[in-house]
Scaffold this motif. Sequence first.
Motif, PDB file in Angstrom:
ATOM      1  N   SER A 103       0.872  -1.176   0.000  1.00  0.00           N
ATOM      2  CA  SER A 103       0.000   0.000   0.000  1.00  0.00           C
ATOM      3  C   SER A 103       0.907   1.223   0.000  1.00  0.00           C
ATOM      4  N   SER A 104       0.318   2.375  -0.335  1.00  0.00           N
ATOM      5  CA  SER A 104       1.172   3.572  -0.394  1.00  0.00           C
ATOM      6  C   SER A 104       1.643   3.947   1.013  1.00  0.00           C
ATOM      7  N   MET A 105       0.860   3.606   2.044  1.00  0.00           N
ATOM      8  CA  MET A 105       1.319   3.875   3.418  1.00  0.00           C
ATOM      9  C   MET A 105       2.576   3.049   3.710  1.00  0.00           C
ATOM     10  N   GLN A 106       2.527   1.789   3.317  1.00  0.00           N
ATOM     11  CA  GLN A 106       3.685   0.923   3.595  1.00  0.00           C
ATOM     12  C   GLN A 106       4.886   1.305   2.733  1.00  0.00           C
ATOM     13  N   ARG A 107       4.598   1.748   1.508  1.00  0.00           N
ATOM     14  CA  ARG A 107       5.730   2.182   0.657  1.00  0.00           C
ATOM     15  C   ARG A 107       6.386   3.412   1.265  1.00  0.00           C
ATOM     16  N   PHE A 108       5.559   4.317   1.789  1.00  0.00           N
ATOM     17  CA  PHE A 108       6.137   5.490   2.440  1.00  0.00           C
ATOM     18  C   PHE A 108       6.978   5.056   3.637  1.00  0.00           C
ATOM     19  N   LEU A 109       6.430   4.131   4.428  1.00  0.00           N
ATOM     20  CA  LEU A 109       7.179   3.682   5.610  1.00  0.00           C
ATOM     21  C   LEU A 109       8.539   3.098   5.191  1.00  0.00           C
ATOM     22  N   ALA A 110       8.543   2.315   4.119  1.00  0.00           N
ATOM     23  CA  ALA A 110       9.802   1.699   3.675  1.00  0.00           C
ATOM     24  C   ALA A 110      10.832   2.789   3.353  1.00  0.00           C
ATOM     25  N   GLU A 111      10.387   3.838   2.675  1.00  0.00           N
ATOM     26  CA  GLU A 111      11.315   4.927   2.326  1.00  0.00           C
ATOM     27  C   GLU A 111      11.677   5.748   3.563  1.00  0.00           C
ATOM     28  N   GLN A 112      10.686   5.912   4.448  1.00  0.00           N
ATOM     29  CA  GLN A 112      10.916   6.720   5.654  1.00  0.00           C
ATOM     30  C   GLN A 112      11.966   6.039   6.547  1.00  0.00           C
ATOM     31  N   ILE A 113      11.908   4.709   6.631  1.00  0.00           N
ATOM     32  CA  ILE A 113      12.920   4.002   7.438  1.00  0.00           C
ATOM     33  C   ILE A 113      14.310   4.225   6.821  1.00  0.00           C
ATOM     34  N   SER A 114      14.357   4.304   5.484  1.00  0.00           N
ATOM     35  CA  SER A 114      15.652   4.593   4.837  1.00  0.00           C
ATOM     36  C   SER A 114      16.137   5.993   5.210  1.00  0.00           C
ATOM     37  N   VAL A 115      15.200   6.951   5.330  1.00  0.00           N
ATOM     38  CA  VAL A 115      15.586   8.299   5.767  1.00  0.00           C
ATOM     39  C   VAL A 115      16.231   8.197   7.142  1.00  0.00           C
ATOM     40  N   CYS A 116      15.584   7.444   8.020  1.00  0.00           N
ATOM     41  CA  CYS A 116      16.063   7.288   9.393  1.00  0.00           C
ATOM     42  C   CYS A 116      17.470   6.662   9.397  1.00  0.00           C
ATOM     43  N   GLU A 117      17.628   5.606   8.638  1.00  0.00           N
ATOM     44  CA  GLU A 117      18.926   4.918   8.637  1.00  0.00           C
ATOM     45  C   GLU A 117      20.017   5.781   7.984  1.00  0.00           C
ATOM     46  N   SER A 118      19.637   6.513   6.936  1.00  0.00           N
ATOM     47  CA  SER A 118      20.631   7.371   6.274  1.00  0.00           C
ATOM     48  C   SER A 118      21.055   8.509   7.194  1.00  0.00           C
ATOM     49  N   LEU A 119      20.088   9.027   7.954  1.00  0.00           N
ATOM     50  CA  LEU A 119      20.434  10.097   8.891  1.00  0.00           C
ATOM     51  C   LEU A 119      21.328   9.548  10.004  1.00  0.00           C
ATOM     52  N   ALA A 120      21.069   8.315  10.394  1.00  0.00           N
ATOM     53  CA  ALA A 120      21.916   7.678  11.409  1.00  0.00           C
ATOM     54  C   ALA A 120      23.364   7.603  10.902  1.00  0.00           C
ATOM     55  N   LEU A 121      23.480   7.232   9.649  1.00  0.00           N
ATOM     56  CA  LEU A 121      24.809   7.124   9.041  1.00  0.00           C
ATOM     57  C   LEU A 121      25.489   8.497   8.995  1.00  0.00           C
ATOM     58  N   LEU A 122      24.696   9.489   8.596  1.00  0.00           N
ATOM     59  CA  LEU A 122      25.234  10.843   8.463  1.00  0.00           C
ATOM     60  C   LEU A 122      25.663  11.390   9.823  1.00  0.00           C
ATOM     61  N   ALA A 123      24.805  11.224  10.828  1.00  0.00           N
ATOM     62  CA  ALA A 123      25.139  11.759  12.157  1.00  0.00           C
ATOM     63  C   ALA A 123      26.412  11.105  12.684  1.00  0.00           C
ATOM     64  N   SER A 124      26.555   9.800  12.456  1.00  0.00           N
ATOM     65  CA  SER A 124      27.758   9.109  12.948  1.00  0.00           C
ATOM     66  C   SER A 124      28.988   9.543  12.169  1.00  0.00           C
TER      67      SER A 124
END
Lengths: 290, 935
Positions: B864-885
């Motif tokens: 669903s588009s909600m789940q697709r957004f969540l999949a991309e949103q988790i990538s935002v979270c993980e990418s920001l984690a990488l950037l902050a570190s």
Amino acid sequence: MTGRAIASLLALLWCSTCPAQTDAGGGAISPERLGERLSALTPASPAMYLELGEELGAMGSAPDDLALARRLFVLALTTAIDADNRAIAGGACLALSQMAESDRERRWLAAMAREIDDRIRSDRPETTPEGDDPELEASLAITRVRAGEGRIARRTIESPEFRRALRVHTTDAWISRLEDEARRWPCPECRNDRFVPDPERPGAQRLCATCAGNPGPASTRGELLEHLRIEAALMGVEADSWAAQLAMGRDEPLRDADPREVAPYFSIDPKLTCWRDNRWVACPEAEVVP
Amino acid sequence: MSAAPGNSDRASLTSMFLGQDAARGGPFALLGLRPGELTDAQILGARDQRMREIDAHRLAETPEADEVRLSLYAATAQLLNPAIRRQLSESWGAPGDRAPAPEARPGLSPGSPEQLLEHDAILALAMFGGWNQRSLRHIASIAHARGLSSQDVARTLRRIGRQRRPRRVVGQTPIQRRTGTSPASPVAGAPRPATPVSLLEPLPEQIDPAQRLIKMALLVAGVAVVTLVVLFAGVYAVVSADRQRAEADRAAMADDTDTPRSENPGAQRLRPVAPSQATPRTLPAPEFLGDPALVTHELESARRGLELAPYESTRRFARVVGLLAESWVTYRPDELEAANSGVEVYLASIGSHDVARLALDAVGAGAVGLDDPARAIDPEDVGAAIWSAGMLAELRRNPVLDATRRQQIDRLRRGVAPGGRRDADFASGAVLGAYVIGERMVSAGADLSAWRRWVEAVDALGRGDESLRTDMLSSMLDALLAGEEPREGRAEVVRELSLAMSWRRHEGARRWLVLALNRESASRAMLAGLIENLVRESAAQGLDATMTLDPNATMRERHALAQRMAETWRLGRDDRAASAVQDLAEIAGSAERDRARPGDAISSFGAAVRLAYANAGASLARQERFEDAARALESAAAYRTQRSNRQAADPLGGVDDGRWALAYQAASDSPDARLSALDRLGKRMNDRLGPADAETLTMVALRGAPRQVRDRAQSVAARFIASPAMVNALLEQADDLPASAPVVQLVELATGRPLDRSSNDGSWRLDARRDLLRALTEILAREGEGGAIDLMASEIESAYALTLGQSESEDAPRAEGQLPEAARLIALRYLREARSLGGAPPGLGLSPGEIERKRRSRLALADSSMQRFLAEQISVCESLALLASAERGGVAGEVGSILETHTRELRSATSVLDQITATELAIARLWLVREGAGP
């Protein structure tokens, strides 16, 4: 050959390498023998969990056997992951996916199997449903019941394909209710004409008192949305709006294809890997993979 | 016809506009000059100064003001003639105050035909009020009489232009550049009008009457010479004006109608003409006419000519606009505003579509072809392109612009404002244009002279806004520094741009350098060269020879140098950034408390909206866009969940359902009665039909007879198509819909989606059924409790658009389903930044490859588009984690702990909405760690 067939074949190929799939003679395993086999399980040999699970799964559909088989597959998966044995872990996941109780669960486990072992191919159907397939017919039949055209709908509803198609998306109870409604309609008073002669004014008509001019079962918003959800699912229709997805019950959480998610999902404690005194317990340290 | 003003009237007018000193008499006083040694430049500068004084007067638009302007032109013409100037100087100057003989131009022998022509040209241009057909014809006829060719005329005019054109000189301030002065020549082009013309000038009562007579005689003689010339030219012009105007206009018309139209005919007219091709009609205009007062004046003159000879006027407009586009960078803001508004007024005064098209093409001429990557960037094009970008943006926001002009502007803007905002004014349009052109210049490897023109434009746009200037310069430097291998000539450009930054006054440049050092993608060799230049030229206070960078420095050494620089310059946290982080911390804390409270899914999801805005605020504050950040944080704090209140008890219900159906049934014997029943329904105030009425109406609209009844029913059905019962009625009929255009239109109206009926196999009915199913579900869902979710999704989409740098008024696509893409872009941005910092430190267990692998796996499961957004949103979270570190050493532990908590929360979530909120919260926690305010 479809993806699903390839996946099954791979699972079968893996199983053909098992030393034994059933007890000698291929019959049911006796309780004593089962107890012995369970007691012999050890995290150091993840394949043993998988073999026993396969045997139990192949024997029949008794709920207890299936529950035990599922537990064995989960333990095969977790112990194989700990031992970094991707072939066993992938096979366990694939076996779990074939016991799935819903389409979503099946896809989740199959995706995880592919994550673990890249030799496992996609199980997604390669073709989309055609216009004259059972799913479309089922969807149309549901609309007809809602419109009060029970007689026409019954032709489809009574076919075995209908129930099979519907079971993927709903419960038997819902299907039974639909069958009941199909039998109740068309409107017993107006035969779906919406109007009947007005006895108080000769020559004039009035709205049918039974269906109020709107043949078909009365539905609450929730019931109507459930009808639409099942019709849409049968036709592969996806709503864009989040509100519609929510209303159609498409707000289930998205699970990561992560093996660590599997045991909590099935409410199985992955630390209890040994069968002692007729219960699952944590294994002595010596048996755990270093 | 009005009488010409007499001398006393003129003196009084002069006094009114320019003060009593100017009215004292004589051309020197009029122009505010002291009799004696004067150059042409001083005379013209003085005239311009006087013009500006008149323009600033409250009666500047009156005929009286024009009268004084004419006097100024006449006085200028007198003084530009050396012989007359000498005589007048003797007449009005102090005894012994004698003007020397005119200086010879370099490269020209005194008294040569070319030199004489140059003087005559200046004289003619001044006499005829600037560059126009009359002055041009006059110069051409003089040249012809002296046996000179049109090439000689072109050369002469270019020489005059070069002589007047302000050139950038090292060490000049922008104002000095603009006024044509240099530190070495403190004499401004024009003396200040308030200053007495000359202390040596005798007072009127001190002048000997006989001497005054002689002076008067000489003056009369001088004026008589000028008058003769004026008369000659005037007669010549009057006699031929009408004929030539008619010819010119006809020719212009022929040009525009008989010849095939190019993409931009105005642009062709404005292209510089090679000297060998030059004719009086297409000569390059003298550049000194690009001065602000004259441009404004010329625009007004062109406007006045619109009614009489629109094509001629547009040609004149095109020439002036060309000059304006070339020279706007030297204007003061008020001068530029006046000139730009002259352009707008001119365009608003045009009555003909064809003329408007030509004029608009002229405005956009600078921007044409810039979307072609193969086109080389000519230095001369840079300023004009940026002006065109700004002016087109300004024109585009005019709310009453007709569709044709709007399309024309959009077409012209393609090369300088791809996807630009539609409400941008000149300044923001020009800034965007400068960015776009700068990027083109980087990729095309433009030379130093082009970059100098670009910096001039940036200076003009960033006047008074040092942050903007720094942003523009640093963006281009980022692009130029990208890549390890320095390209030929790029080092010089980097030097030019870096020295143009304000290292002393504004800390933005210093912050940029520290960031560039930490960015792996920035070329070591070029950074080393840039820092060496800063040290050598002592451009940045605090940098010394020990703070240079080895061209082979490792990233660790670069980080160390960046750290030293940050300490030397005391680059602490900006107060506004600190405040944004504090707001984020409060919103994150409140969201955590909200999540812990029991409540339904919709109330809990409000926290996700607040967190999305707060995270956008953090991102914007990091980009130093503090105003936008404050707005985003305000939205976060102010957000309240709006619940739908439209829910009806019966999902398909309507008012008095069945009553109309019964009335129609009763009228079924007579078509007229049926039509009348349909009309009655069409006039009903309530737009919601119940199922009995809707199904009856649908049956008539699909299969009613006769056709007239069916047509009427279709039209009434369209009126009620938003009723869920109507959509349901169509859905019930979907597998048997008649294949007629009105029926298809009705379905399209109900679903908001086009139907493809190209196949004859009836599969379109399946599509119609799918669309109707989707539409009915969405209508019912929006009317229900869950309707608020769509509003919340839209808010999250706005927050993500802000993070991406889009404003809320922007025309970014907002269709449902865009949110996953927005999240994807944000994740990619963070990954890029993390990579440039050298990736994640060991121990985090996360890499760009791992993030991408997980993303693909999640997307494969999302249905669903909600789940697709969540999949991309988790990538935002993980990418920001990488950037902050990657950015902050030593936070890998904190980051890892946030990710673990997030994973636990995802697992325990009972719905995708919970998971979205949990992920937004994890992003907020990571922002706090990145900003040094972690838990």
